[in-house]
Design an enzyme around this catalytic site. Structure first.
Site, PDB file in Angstrom:
ATOM      1  N   GLY A   7      37.942  40.331   5.536  1.00  0.00           N
ATOM      2  CA  GLY A   7      38.872  40.989   4.619  1.00  0.00           C
ATOM      3  C   GLY A   7      38.197  41.514   3.361  1.00  0.00           C
ATOM      4  N   GLU A  63      41.176  51.557   9.289  1.00  0.00           N
ATOM      5  CA  GLU A  63      39.990  50.727   9.527  1.00  0.00           C
ATOM      6  C   GLU A  63      39.932  50.290  10.981  1.00  0.00           C
ATOM      7  OE1 GLU A  63      37.178  49.861   9.078  1.00  0.00           O
ATOM      8  OE2 GLU A  63      36.824  48.388   7.533  1.00  0.00           O
ATOM      9  N   ASP A 118      38.129  41.652   9.263  1.00  0.00           N
ATOM     10  CA  ASP A 118      37.447  40.427   9.659  1.00  0.00           C
ATOM     11  C   ASP A 118      37.583  39.425   8.503  1.00  0.00           C
ATOM     12  OD1 ASP A 118      35.751  38.904  11.367  1.00  0.00           O
ATOM     13  OD2 ASP A 118      33.972  39.653  10.369  1.00  0.00           O
TER      14      ASP A 118
HETATM   15  P1  IMP Z   1      35.132  42.390   6.682  1.00  0.00           P
HETATM   16  O1  IMP Z   1      34.720  42.863   5.317  1.00  0.00           O
HETATM   17  O2  IMP Z   1      34.519  41.059   7.020  1.00  0.00           O
HETATM   18  O3  IMP Z   1      36.621  42.412   6.915  1.00  0.00           O
HETATM   19  O4  IMP Z   1      34.415  43.345   7.688  1.00  0.00           O
HETATM   20  C1  IMP Z   1      34.964  44.445   8.216  1.00  0.00           C
HETATM   21  C2  IMP Z   1      33.886  45.275   8.884  1.00  0.00           C
HETATM   22  O5  IMP Z   1      32.968  44.441   9.616  1.00  0.00           O
HETATM   23  C3  IMP Z   1      34.492  46.175   9.903  1.00  0.00           C
HETATM   24  O6  IMP Z   1      34.784  47.421   9.336  1.00  0.00           O
HETATM   25  C4  IMP Z   1      33.417  46.272  10.963  1.00  0.00           C
HETATM   26  O7  IMP Z   1      32.544  47.339  10.637  1.00  0.00           O
HETATM   27  C5  IMP Z   1      32.651  45.000  10.861  1.00  0.00           C
HETATM   28  N1  IMP Z   1      33.019  44.045  11.934  1.00  0.00           N
HETATM   29  C6  IMP Z   1      33.722  42.908  11.806  1.00  0.00           C
HETATM   30  N2  IMP Z   1      33.884  42.282  12.977  1.00  0.00           N
HETATM   31  C7  IMP Z   1      33.272  43.064  13.890  1.00  0.00           C
HETATM   32  C8  IMP Z   1      33.107  42.952  15.320  1.00  0.00           C
HETATM   33  O8  IMP Z   1      33.565  42.022  16.006  1.00  0.00           O
HETATM   34  N3  IMP Z   1      32.418  43.969  15.909  1.00  0.00           N
HETATM   35  C9  IMP Z   1      31.910  45.021  15.218  1.00  0.00           C
HETATM   36  N4  IMP Z   1      32.041  45.159  13.891  1.00  0.00           N
HETATM   37  C10 IMP Z   1      32.721  44.183  13.233  1.00  0.00           C
HETATM   38 MG    MG Z   2      33.599  49.184   9.794  1.00  0.00          MG
END
Ligand code: IMP
Ligand code: MG
Length: 186
Positions: free
Chosen positions: A109, A103, A107
């Protein structure tokens, strides 16, 4: 229309040399940990592509690659929805394989948590996570990260696979967006 990255970059957080050096270390570690030719790297599209390609080339033990896409962020949104949906599934039957999810960033998670839960039901021999970046301050769902590139502060970043409204994934470094200068076209 998207602005040139130079107009909206506030700082380079992880430069190209640092990324490549860390990817080489992770590749060496993974090569040492997976030696029996049973490894499948699963790239989470689209952000994981540059990382997975570079990492795969640094893994010296025999392995396979596959891809899956999960939607958690809509275009133009920068907050996780708290749920994830598989929009493109694997071609590979992962039963009895050693699966390593690759991945770009963890972020909240939620994305990885949902993918792990789903893949676990397919009975891989092992299931681990490799992420280029981690934003621990943002975590809402507890997820294991077995291999990590860099832990970063809670800033919106782009480059090396990470997008800013689908642009700038091609940059070889990870940069922070200057939100005062960035004008989303909506
Ligand atoms: P989570 O489900 O919140 O962990 O999101 C993960 C996904 O959000 C990652 O695979 C990214 O595609 C996107 N993402 C999270 N933070 C960022 C960032 O700072 N820049 C770009 N994409 C992000
Ligand atoms: Mg992504």
């Amino acid at each position: 229309m998207m602005q040139d990255y130079k107009e909206i970059l506030s700082e380079i957080l992880v430069d190209e040399d640092s990324i490549q050096a860390r990817v080489a270390e992770l590749g060496a570690q993974i090569s040492a940990d997976y030696t029996d030719g049973n490894l499948l790297l699963i790239c989470i599209l689209r952000g994981g592509v540059p990382f997975m390609v570079d990492l795969s080339r640094k893994i010296t033990s025999p392995h396979m690659v596959d891809y899956m896409a999960v939607s958690s962020y809509g275009v133009g949104r920068r907050e996780s929805s708290g749920s994830a949906r598989v929009t493109l599934d694997l071609q590979t039957d992962i039963r009895n394989l050693d699966v390593l999810l690759v991945e770009d960033i963890i972020d909240s998670g939620h994305t990885i948590a949902a993918v792990l839960q789903m893949l676990e039901t397919r009975q891989p021999r092992s299931l681990k996570v490799c992420a280029l970046l981690d934003k621990p301050e943002r975590r809402e769902a507890e997820v294991p990260i077995h291999y990590l590139g860099f832990s970063i502060p809670n800033k919106f970043v782009f480059g090396y696979g990470l997008d800013l409204d689908e642009y700038h994934r091609n940059l070889p470094f990870v940069g922070v967006v200057d939100l005062d200068k960035y004008k989303p076209s909506v």
